[in-house]
Design a protein around this motif. Structure first.
Motif, mmCIF file in Angstrom:
data_model
loop_
_atom_site.group_PDB
_atom_site.id
_atom_site.type_symbol
_atom_site.label_atom_id
_atom_site.label_comp_id
_atom_site.label_asym_id
_atom_site.label_seq_id
_atom_site.Cartn_x
_atom_site.Cartn_y
_atom_site.Cartn_z
ATOM 1 N N LEU A 96 25.500 49.678 45.257
ATOM 2 C CA LEU A 96 26.528 50.697 45.464
ATOM 3 C C LEU A 96 27.591 50.225 46.455
ATOM 4 C CD1 LEU A 96 24.302 53.915 45.556
ATOM 5 C CD2 LEU A 96 25.761 53.099 43.683
ATOM 6 N N ILE A 97 27.176 49.536 47.507
ATOM 7 C CA ILE A 97 28.155 48.985 48.458
ATOM 8 C C ILE A 97 29.034 47.949 47.764
ATOM 9 C CG2 ILE A 97 28.419 47.568 50.538
ATOM 10 C CD1 ILE A 97 25.863 48.947 51.598
ATOM 11 N N GLY A 98 28.412 47.107 46.921
ATOM 12 C CA GLY A 98 29.178 46.117 46.183
ATOM 13 C C GLY A 98 30.207 46.752 45.266
ATOM 14 N N ILE A 99 29.810 47.808 44.556
ATOM 15 C CA ILE A 99 30.731 48.513 43.661
ATOM 16 C C ILE A 99 31.913 49.092 44.434
ATOM 17 C CG2 ILE A 99 30.984 50.624 42.283
ATOM 18 C CD1 ILE A 99 29.801 48.481 40.657
ATOM 19 N N ALA A 100 31.605 49.831 45.508
ATOM 20 C CA ALA A 100 32.656 50.484 46.291
ATOM 21 C C ALA A 100 33.611 49.445 46.894
ATOM 22 C CB ALA A 100 32.028 51.333 47.397
ATOM 23 N N GLY A 101 33.053 48.371 47.452
ATOM 24 C CA GLY A 101 33.894 47.347 48.065
ATOM 25 C C GLY A 101 34.738 46.603 47.054
ATOM 26 N N ASN B 134 40.222 48.264 37.828
ATOM 27 C CA ASN B 134 38.884 48.268 38.424
ATOM 28 C C ASN B 134 38.585 49.545 39.203
ATOM 29 O OD1 ASN B 134 38.178 45.710 37.499
ATOM 30 N ND2 ASN B 134 39.050 44.676 39.279
ATOM 31 N N VAL B 135 39.628 50.281 39.594
ATOM 32 C CA VAL B 135 39.407 51.466 40.425
ATOM 33 C C VAL B 135 38.700 52.572 39.642
ATOM 34 C CG1 VAL B 135 40.498 53.239 41.835
ATOM 35 C CG2 VAL B 135 41.332 50.877 41.936
ATOM 36 N N PRO B 136 39.224 53.013 38.494
ATOM 37 C CA PRO B 136 38.484 54.051 37.758
ATOM 38 C C PRO B 136 37.122 53.575 37.265
ATOM 39 C CG PRO B 136 40.340 53.247 36.466
ATOM 40 C CD PRO B 136 40.515 52.709 37.840
ATOM 41 N N VAL B 137 37.044 52.294 36.870
ATOM 42 C CA VAL B 137 35.749 51.756 36.439
ATOM 43 C C VAL B 137 34.760 51.766 37.610
ATOM 44 C CG1 VAL B 137 34.538 49.737 35.530
ATOM 45 C CG2 VAL B 137 36.792 50.333 34.639
ATOM 46 N N GLY B 138 35.234 51.376 38.794
ATOM 47 C CA GLY B 138 34.380 51.370 39.973
ATOM 48 C C GLY B 138 33.923 52.765 40.364
ATOM 49 N N VAL B 139 34.825 53.747 40.283
ATOM 50 C CA VAL B 139 34.462 55.133 40.602
ATOM 51 C C VAL B 139 33.392 55.626 39.628
ATOM 52 C CG1 VAL B 139 35.298 57.517 40.632
ATOM 53 C CG2 VAL B 139 36.661 55.696 41.688
ATOM 54 N N LEU B 140 33.575 55.311 38.341
ATOM 55 C CA LEU B 140 32.599 55.716 37.333
ATOM 56 C C LEU B 140 31.234 55.087 37.617
ATOM 57 C CD1 LEU B 140 32.303 57.282 34.633
ATOM 58 C CD2 LEU B 140 32.792 55.118 33.458
ATOM 59 N N ALA B 141 31.229 53.772 37.930
ATOM 60 C CA ALA B 141 29.976 53.077 38.232
ATOM 61 C C ALA B 141 29.319 53.651 39.484
ATOM 62 C CB ALA B 141 30.237 51.582 38.407
ATOM 63 N N LEU B 142 30.121 54.007 40.468
ATOM 64 C CA LEU B 142 29.587 54.556 41.719
ATOM 65 C C LEU B 142 28.939 55.924 41.481
ATOM 66 C CD1 LEU B 142 29.401 53.919 44.758
ATOM 67 C CD2 LEU B 142 31.540 55.173 45.067
#
Length: 536
Positions: A101-106, A192-200
């Motif tokens: 989760l830290i990796g995704i957010a960062g 990557n921002v919306p994809v990252g939010v979805l993954a988070l």
């Protein structure tokens, strides 16, 4: 960041006697876990190739030099390669859910920062951060799959995981071409921002942290420093070798430093209570063979694919989007083949699929060595499809061999080893095959130039022409008569294809060696310790 953590003791009973504990609700469900980690892995894999398409636009918009643009890629690659094993250890220590989760957010935050950057220096800084956060989530994804799926379903899960990586890697140039052409270079990073939010969001809701009872509780700081320095020196020498020259003192110095640091690191691991990489892991012949196999596979695949893009765009004159579409047979076979390979490996074990896969890769490489200027789409597609067909079982099987033969409490380190092997193999393949290409072009260009009865050139002009030909570009000066320009283009393309053929022959030989290494692999001895945290 909160998490639900379960401490699990690796079972000692024979395989098949363990009854998975049922999962209630979404958290910890194996297939939903796979879906959640696949989103994050897709983001990182896509970024490995999509940015190459944006580099020319970044260079023009920010007034960057060629060296600056190279650092956009090299900074990311170095940060990723240097950090992967340490990041895997962090997951083993603190939990793969938190690390993921830290990796995704960062990664998503760094991507947004790149899109907002107004200087190439900031772009490079945030690309390095991208690499560091990407290193956190990639081994953690494998650790989560290992801890969630029962042994009989793990290969299928890794197959789908490999499919996502293969499809994202190959699809990067297509998506990047569309975004750069119709939106902006910033959109390559903003996506990557919306994809990252979805993954988070999915990760917070679905992922469950499983920890082995004997998980590491301390850090080998000295080992981390030594290994990071060794990896940096190795990858840096491979990145800069073609520019400096392979016999240059700087190249040899970094290579020598890497060897010394690796030796010191290995010696240091014997005297640490909880080493970064317990050397006892490598007493497992299948695990060691899996690591070597991953290096050799990445050498042949990434090193060879490096030239294919130049061949399609600069020799055949395709746009980035068109060249990406021509690689769809490769992507398609990896998408279809990865889950099928997972099922086959579960049923028959990894050895036969791995050997067969590397033989297919070797045949494809030897076939691609016969490509010419006039090779049609059908012939290219057949070789690309065979390459994808061979890569699928290797991506899946070698990963299972490495992760499945490591103890559960070291699954993060094993995942880091798998990813680091791919990074080193890809860098090594690009460097070595690039040197083969350069040597062939330097040896043939002058004779081909004279044979075409082109105007004589001096040594400096020949060197400049050689630099262009090595990427398939005809060195045609402005104002050159059309008939002379056509002759120069013919010489450039013939010479480039000759060099590419030599590079593919070497890649094919490496693939044959990899097929022999694959005979040493076998099913993961510790796979049944992985988890069965839930029903399937």
């Amino acid at each position: 960041m909160t998490s639900q953590t379960t401490v699990e003791k690796a079972p000692r009973e024979p395989e098949g006697t363990r009854v998975p504990a049922p999962v209630k609700g979404l958290r910890g469900h194996p297939w939903l876990t796979l879906f959640a980690v696949a989103i994050g892995v897709m983001m990182v894999a896509l970024d490995g190739t999509i940015v190459a398409i944006a580099n020319p636009a970044i260079q023009q918009d920010l007034g960057a030099s060629l060296a600056d643009v190279q650092w956009i890629t090299n900074g990311y690659m170095l940060a990723l390669a240097v950090s992967l094993i340490t990041a895997g250890k962090l997951g083993d220590r603190f939990g793969h859910r938190q690390t993921f989760l830290i990796g995704i957010a960062g990664f998503a935050a760094a991507s947004a920062a790149i899109g907002l950057a107004d200087s190439v220096t900031l772009v490079i800084v945030f690309r390095v951060l991208q690499g560091l956060f990407g290193a956190l989530l990639m081994p953690a994804a494998l650790g989560l799959l290992r801890a969630t799926f029962p042994a009989e379903k793990l290969n299928m899960a890794i197959g789908i995981w490999g499919m996502v990586i293969g499809a994202s890697t190959a699809g990067g140039p297509i998506l990047g071409g569309v975004l750069v052409e119709h939106v902006s270079w910033q959109s390559v990073f903003f996506i990557n921002v919306p994809v990252g939010v979805l993954a988070l969001v999915f990760g917070l809701v679905i992922l469950r942290d499983h920890r082995a009872e004997n998980a590491p509780r301390s850090f080998d700081i000295g080992g981390i420093v030594l290994l990071s320095q060794a990896m940096f020196c190795l990858v840096w020498s491979l990145i800069k070798g073609s520019e400096w020259g392979w016999g240059d003192a700087r190249t040899l110095g970094f290579l020598g430093a890497a060897i010394v640091l690796f030796l010191v690191f290995a010696l240091s691991q014997k005297n640490v209570r909880e080493p970064l990489i317990p050397l006892a892991m490598f007493r497992s012949v299948p695990l060691s063979a899996g690591v070597v196999l991953m290096v050799l596979m990445a050498f042949a695949f990434m090193g060879g694919l490096f030239f294919v893009t130049f061949y399609l765009q600069n020799v055949h004159g395709m746009s980035p989007v068109d060249s990406g579409l021509h690689l769809l047979p490769l992507t398609g076979m990896m998408i279809v083949g990865s889950p099928l390979a997972g099922a086959a490996i579960t049923r028959f074990g990894p050895r036969v699929p791995l050997v067969g896969g590397m033989v297919s890769v070797a045949v494809a490489m030897f076939g691609m060595s016969q490509l010419t200027i006039g090779t049609g789409t059908l012939t290219m597609s057949l070789w690309f499809a065979l390459l994808g067909f061979g890569l699928a079982p290797v991506m899946v099987g070698a990963t299972e061999v490495i992760v499945g033969n490591a103890p559960l409490e070291l699954s993060g380190v094993a995942g880091g080893l798998q990813q680091a092997a791919m990074q080193v193999g890809g860098s090594l393949g690009t460097a070595v095959l690039g040197a083969v290409m350069a040597s062939r072009v330097d040896a043939r260009l002058e004779d081909n130039w004279k044979a075409a009865e082109l105007p004589p050139v001096n040594a400096e002009q020949l060197e400049q022409a050689s630099s262009a030909v090595k990427v398939g570009m005809p060195p045609v000066a402005p104002g050159t008569p059309p008939e002379v320009a056509a002759k120069i283009a013919g010489v450039a393309h013939d010479t480039f294809v000759s060099g590419m053929s030599s590079a593919f022959m070497v890649a094919g030989i490496v693939a044959v060696v990899a097929a022999l290494v694959a005979t040493l692999t076998k099913r993961g001895a510790n796979a049944e310790a992985g988890a069965g945290a839930g029903h399937i």
